[in-house]
Design an enzyme around this catalytic site. Structure first.
Site: not given
Ligand code: FAD
Length: 585
Positions: A437
């Site tokens: 989220e």
């Molecule tokens: C159990 C589970 C349920 C989920 N449910 C849903 C759902 O229902 N629908 C849906 O669409 N998604 C869902 N997600 C996805 C979730 O929203 C994403 O995992 C999340 O938004 C982060 O994206 P990412 O995992 O690609 O991490 P990334 O975007 O690759 O980020 C990796 C790290 O880098 C940091 N980072 C990235 N950009 C920046 C920046 N500009 N400044 C500072 N730090 C930064 C992030 O904070 C994080 O710590 C779910 C994920 C899980 C694990």
């Protein structure tokens, strides 16, 4: 034994004595029939559902998990029955407008309901958790025929909803979404692409479900300005299955009972919600509601960890306490609840739970006033406050939900590390809330860059003025001088950091990004300083002497022992010169 006792007394105290929500409802014509008595009834019934129906499904659901069988997802045993009971009792419609078939009750009560559901079973609560956000999105942005077809099913909860944003290359950065929407002659679109991590993407809780899918029309601009939103149902209106399927379930650290799906859309039929290329604005309505919901996950875990750790600490006898209880001394050892180190943990958990509940519920009051207050100026102010509070509630409460569960595990010693005692699952389940989220880092950037610096700090200054209003109330009572001083110190630190960042961010654009996390945490502690001050004011007026003393002790513990943690965040946020080197290759 791990169990859930709904904290009804604390919830009532927060709603009635601390926030005086009934006075706010009396200013909202749509809530003319709401009063404290009605709210108590809702809380009692919700507490019974959470404790008696839902909590027993939590540990078995974790062990069993979800299964993908023959292309369809099955939730753990008991989840479907619990959901049917939830729908039959009318809970999904609690805060939907009466004109749409809802009960028209305040979101504050919906927040209290979800706090209890999330304490009892986080994984199960993921399924209905998106209903209210989807309701608001469809109500505001869907075309009349789409609303007519889908809104009633969402209000009743007969059909559940999934939010499909994330793709392998598009996580925090939704501008990288590639899923394609191809217009069809009949006005619908065909969706092609793969989404990952989709909570409740497929399951057997309901006969149908709808996805809200972020997608891109042909020739749409790159980035977030080219995103559209489509409603894609699992079953088409003629009863046939849509061209979408669950290609796999993610294997996760926690919330095993929540189906986290890889979804393939192979030309699935959908309909645009809102204008082409304006999908992110429509999706934000849903994401904002979901952020409060996720913050409540943190609160739910904190409450669960706190009450179970306290019970265990009274039962477990180890070592003699430095100060023993009065009276005969039969046992060779004392309850660990008497040892100062454990007292600090237990009192900290209780104070945080109570303080953070006040913050979260206050955010819900703002959302109610933003939609329903009779005075337009007050509606606008409440909307500004809700915008500031929502990222703090999401990130600060989930931070403490996980840290609190982790701290509570220590109370069980080695037993806490075993699966049999409940706290191990609580720690695993609590961890995800910091990530999804919008990660907590993204919440902090949103709070500082968009909501605070975006208006030159005016909105936050207005919020701080309201918090600081309680300094004078505390100063008027010598017994509350401690709270007046702490609240004033935190509000001043918040003002100084806000003014400095808003003024000087232009010459060093990276500075706010370096300290955004500190800024959000600092504001979280400032809100706690206010919450404990309000708690103390209300407790002083409580005619129940025992309850008053207990709450005053808790507010005092939070102010004396936990608030100093907050001051270092403001110090770092204001330190523009602290160097942050690049990380080595
Ligand atoms: C159990 C589970 C349920 C989920 N449910 C849903 C759902 O229902 N629908 C849906 O669409 N998604 C869902 N997600 C996805 C979730 O929203 C994403 O995992 C999340 O938004 C982060 O994206 P990412 O995992 O690609 O991490 P990334 O975007 O690759 O980020 C990796 C790290 O880098 C940091 N980072 C990235 N950009 C920046 C920046 N500009 N400044 C500072 N730090 C930064 C992030 O904070 C994080 O710590 C779910 C994920 C899980 C694990």
């Amino acid at each position: 034994m791990w169990r859930y006792d709904p904290p009804l007394d604390d919830m009532r105290f927060t709603i009635e004595a601390v926030l005086d929500a009934p006075a706010s409802w009396s200013q909202c014509p749509d809530f003319a029939d709401c009063d404290a008595g009605m709210a108590r009834q809702v809380l009692e019934q919700a507490g019974r559902f959470a404790a008696e129906v839902l909590a027993p499904t939590n540990a078995p659901g974790d062990l069993h998990g979800c299964r993908l069988e023959g292309g369809s997802v099955r939730a753990p045993p008991g989840f479907r029955d619990a959901y049917r009971a939830f729908v039959a009792a009318g809970w999904p419609a609690l805060a939907c407008d009466t004109a749409d078939g809802g009960q028209g009750l305040p979101k504050l009560l919906d927040a209290a309901l979800y706090e209890m559901l999330l304490s009892a079973n986080h994984a199960w609560s993921m399924y209905p958790g998106l209903l209210h956000g989807a309701y608001r999105t469809l109500k505001r942005h869907a075309s009349p025929p789409l609303r007519e077809r889908y809104l009633p099913h969402v209000v009743s909860g007969e059909w559940l909803v999934a939010m499909a944003l994330t793709e392998p290359q598009a996580g925090s950065d939704l501008g990288l979404v590639r899923t394609a929407a191809r217009p069809h002659a009949d006005g619908s679109v065909r969706i092609h692409g793969t989404k990952i991590f989709i909570s409740g993407g497929d399951h057997d809780l309901t006969d149908d479900l709808v996805h809200l899918v972020l997608c891109r029309l042909p020739d749409a601009p790159a980035g977030t300005r080219g995103l559209s939103l489509a409603l894609v149902p699992r079953n088409l209106p003629d009863g046939t299955r849509n061209a979408m399927s669950c290609a796999g379930l993610e294997r996760k650290m926690g919330i095993h009972g929540s189906a986290t799906c890889v979804m393939n859309y192979d030309g699935a039929t959908g309909w645009l919600v809102g204008e082409p290329n304006r999908g992110l604005a429509a999706m934000f309505v849903m994401m904002n509601a979901a952020r409060l919901h996720v913050g409540l996950q943190g609160l739910g875990h904190l409450e669960m960890a706190s009450q179970n750790a306290l019970r265990y600490a009274h039962e477990r006898l180890q070592m003699r306490a430095a100060r023993r209880a009065d009276g005969p001394q039969p046992a060779a050892a004392d309850p660990i609840a008497r040892h100062p180190a454990m007292r600090r943990t237990l009192l900290g958990l209780a104070a945080l739970t109570q303080g953070l509940r006040i913050v979260a519920y206050w955010c819900a009051v703002q959302l109610d006033e933003a939609d329903h207050h009779h005075d337009a100026a007050r509606r606008e102010r409440a909307a500004r406050f809700a915008g500031l509070l929502t990222p703090v509630v999401k990130a600060f409460l989930t931070h403490h939900g996980f840290q609190g569960a982790n701290a509570a595990l220590q109370v069980w010693g080695g037993y806490g590390y075993l699966r049999d005692y409940g706290i191990e699952q609580c720690v695993r389940d609590a961890r995800i809330a910091l990530i999804y989220e919008g990660t907590n880092e993204i919440q902090a950037i949103d709070l500082l860059m968009r909501t605070t610096i975006g208006d030159g700090g005016a909105g936050l200054t207005e919020l701080l003025d309201v918090l600081a209003g309680d300094v004078a109330r505390c100063e008027a009572d010598p017994a509350l001088a401690l709270y007046a001083a702490a609240l004033k110190r935190h509000c001043d630190a918040a003002r100084d950091a806000t003014a400095a960042l808003a003024r000087r961010a232009d010459d060093d654009p990276e500075w706010p990004l370096r300290v955004a996390d500190d800024f959000l945490m600092g504001l979280g502690y400032t809100l706690l300083a206010w919450a404990w001050a309000r708690m103390a004011i209300a407790a002083r007026a409580d005619p129940d002497a025992a309850a008053s003393a207990r709450r005053l002790a808790s507010a005092r513990f939070g102010t004396e022992w936990l608030l100093p943690d907050g001051e270092r965040f403001w110090q770092r946020a204001a330190n523009r010169d602290a160097r942050l080197p690049d990380v080595p290759d």
